[in-house]
Design an enzyme around this catalytic site. Structure first.
Site, mmCIF file in Angstrom:
data_model
loop_
_atom_site.group_PDB
_atom_site.id
_atom_site.type_symbol
_atom_site.label_atom_id
_atom_site.label_comp_id
_atom_site.label_asym_id
_atom_site.label_seq_id
_atom_site.Cartn_x
_atom_site.Cartn_y
_atom_site.Cartn_z
ATOM 1 N N ASN B 166 0.828 -1.208 0.000
ATOM 2 C CA ASN B 166 0.000 0.000 0.000
ATOM 3 C C ASN B 166 0.865 1.262 0.000
ATOM 4 O OD1 ASN B 166 -2.607 1.427 0.418
ATOM 5 N ND2 ASN B 166 -1.621 2.035 2.338
ATOM 6 N N VAL B 167 0.414 2.244 -0.767
ATOM 7 C CA VAL B 167 1.033 3.566 -0.742
ATOM 8 C C VAL B 167 -0.079 4.554 -0.420
ATOM 9 C CG1 VAL B 167 2.429 5.242 -2.013
ATOM 10 C CG2 VAL B 167 2.578 2.810 -2.590
ATOM 11 N N ARG B 171 -1.377 11.012 8.099
ATOM 12 C CA ARG B 171 -0.675 12.061 8.838
ATOM 13 C C ARG B 171 0.297 11.444 9.846
ATOM 14 N NH1 ARG B 171 -5.631 14.010 12.763
ATOM 15 N NH2 ARG B 171 -4.709 13.278 14.717
ATOM 16 N N GLU B 279 -8.156 18.998 10.736
ATOM 17 C CA GLU B 279 -8.315 18.024 9.656
ATOM 18 C C GLU B 279 -9.147 18.558 8.490
ATOM 19 O OE1 GLU B 279 -7.464 15.255 8.450
ATOM 20 O OE2 GLU B 279 -6.252 14.233 9.973
#
Lengths: 72, 480
Positions: B166-167, B171, B279
């Site tokens: 996974n890429v 945060r 956020e």
């Protein structure tokens, strides 16, 4: 000096400015709040730190785990 | 529009040069403070015409800090990231993104001698503060965060599976010279990797690539299926294989052109206070106990460029970065089951609200489309409200969507309120955090056997209107 966020008195120096004596990055040993000494007072002093962001030990204890650690 | 124009950038620097060539990069050479100037400038730039990228190289107290902000933060920048003309319309950008997605997967190309291999520190010699000029974004943030890095991990139960590698952009709170906090939302792929590692009482190896070419970042921001490779999507988006390299400590695949690569582990079964952080919901996250990363190796270009983004009250750079990607992914997944779906606009708060236009085969069909959106991988954490409109309504044309809502919806039968479903913890209305009712608003015209309302006498554009649009435009341009 105490932590602006939780009023704890143990503060560590996390980093210092590459140009000497301009700023330090500090971090509270209890709540982890971190700040640069050149930031505005609303971020660096207990007196000016907004109440809405202040933390107590009880708040820290009550923080939920995300994600939850899987059961053994 | 030149839909065939493609320009692949191998690193952030090449893209910054292209932005500059197009007048979309603003360099600030006068001295600024790390706080509050950098975040305030990035907060302000969305209100400046063209909303260019920002580049700072004179920051108080630093010697060689170079900081790029708002790199994806406007429609012209997003268009240029895809190699499109900067004046490409929003809907055309989304359609072009979807068209290139059809070329997925495009296998990456492995290259040697990555520029980030120039300098290396390991173990206790690692000091993130020596390499990255981190800075605070919003007043209530608990500290300094990496918020635009590509985080790479593998499924520990299937480590040879390239697709399951996974890429993603998660945060990271900088907690010390080699210590980070990590936010993996439970529905994100890295949380699955971490859970599998923790079930075996193991740490999870990760690599964190900072400062990347724009296609890698777009792919990392796209909510893909679990076994789909972001590198193979990046290749499809840029029109040629994405260059990758092997990270020396972990063996993970990282972008060849990154500015900085951190390697280490997510420490298994450990949680520590992290946040709050302002956020993309326009609200702070609150403080939660979250996983911790130990950095064991840092590799970096000499005088690297630190790429970051400002986020907070939408719209910010993040909305441009994830908006089209979210639309396309949701569209592809819905279209697979329901070819009747015409378009998806999920650009509001990462798809917490989505608008879907669809043909309706029979009564109740639109509601089924709405429910399916909520059960896609992304929908499980988002799609709290889904507005379904007729095929003729362009979901990107908000006045038309409001028209459909205001005239087609009768709350007696057009609202579906689904109790206690999953949503991301960051949704400030969820109660408890992570749980919310979800709402489908069926703003399509009822079709049999759902016979309701009086919609048979709709007013349509006059048949001659199309001609007159062209005539009036010609007159306006002075051409009879």
């Amino acid at each position: 000096m105490t932590c602006p966020r939780c009023d704890h008195s143990t503060i560590a120096v996390m980093a210092t400015s590459p140009v000497p004596d301009v700023w330090e990055l500090l971090r509270c040993a209890r709540c982890g709040y971190a700040w640069r000494t050149t930031e505005p007072a609303r971020r660096t002093t207990r007196a000016a730190y907004p109440k809405v962001f202040q933390l107590t030990q009880a708040d820290i204890d009550a923080a939920v785990e995300v994600p939850v650690v899987p059961e053994q | 529009m030149e839909r065939t124009r493609l320009m692949a950038y191998d690193d952030l620097r090449a893209f910054l040069a292209e932005l500059d060539k197009n007048g979309q990069l603003l360099s600030i050479s006068e001295e600024v403070t790390a706080e509050p100037d950098l975040a305030a400038a990035a907060n302000a730039v969305s209100r400046v015409e063209g909303s260019p990228a920002l580049y700072f190289d004179n920051v108080q107290g630093f010697r060689d800090a170079k900081i790029a902000l708002n790199v994806h933060g406007s429609w012209p920048n997003h268009a240029l990231a895809l190699g499109l003309p900067p004046d490409t319309l929003v809907r055309e950008q989304v359609e072009e993104f979807a068209r290139r997605w059809e070329n997925f997967p495009v296998p990456p190309v492995r290259r040697v001698s990555p520029p980030w291999a120039e300098n290396t520190r390991t173990g206790d010699e690692v000091n993130i503060f020596d390499v990255l000029p981190v800075f605070r974004l919003n007043d209530g943030d608990s500290g300094f965060f990496l918020d635009k890095a590509a985080v790479v991990s593998r499924d520990p139960t299937d480590p040879g599976n390239f697709g399951k590698q996974n890429v993603g952009i998660y945060r990271l709170e900088v907690k010390g010279p080699r210590r980070l906090g990590l936010q993996p939302a439970p529905m994100h792929d890295i949380a699955i990797h971490l859970q599998r590692a923790e079930e075996s009482h193991e740490d999870l190896p990760i690599a964190i690539a900072v400062g990347n070419d724009p296609a890698i970042t777009l792919a990392a921001a796209t909510p893909m299926a679990y076994d789909q490779s972001e590198y193979e999507l990046a290749g499809a988006l840029r029109g040629e294989p994405a260059p990758i390299a092997t990270a020396p400590l972990t063996g993970l695949d990282v972008p060849w052109g990154s500015e900085v690569v951190l390697e280490g582990v997510v420490e298994g079964r450990k949680r520590e206070l992290e946040g709050p952080f302002g956020e993309f919901t326009g609200h702070y996250s609150g403080g939660r106990k979250m996983p911790v990363v130990r950095v064991d190796r840092i590799s970096y270009r000499t005088n690297p460029i630190y790429e970051s983004l400002y986020l907070g009250m939408p719209w910010t750079e993040l909305d441009y970065l994830i908006g089209p990607a979210t639309c396309v992914q949701l569209y592809q997944q819905l279209k697979a089951d329901f070819p009747e779906v015409q378009a998806v606009n999920a650009m509001y708060t990462h798809g917490l609200l989505a608008i879907i236009s669809t043909k309706t085969r029979y009564g109740g069909f639109a509601k089924a489309v709405g429910m399916r959106a909520m059960t896609t991988p992304h929908g499980l954490g988002y799609c709290k409200m889904v507005i379904v409109v007729d095929a003729e309504v362009d979901p990107f044309d908000l006045p038309r969507v409001m028209w459909a809502m205001s005239t087609k919806v009768n709350a007696a039968a057009d609202l579906v309120n689904l109790p206690n479903l999953s949503v991301l913890h960051l949704d400030p209305s969820s109660e408890p955090a992570g749980i919310s009712n979800k709402l489908i608003i069926d703003a399509t015209t009822p079709v049999p056997p759902d016979r309701r309302g009086r919609f048979e006498q709709a007013v349509h554009d006059l048949p001659e209107t199309g001609d007159w649009v062209r005539r009036l435009q010609a007159v306006r341009k002075g051409k009879p």
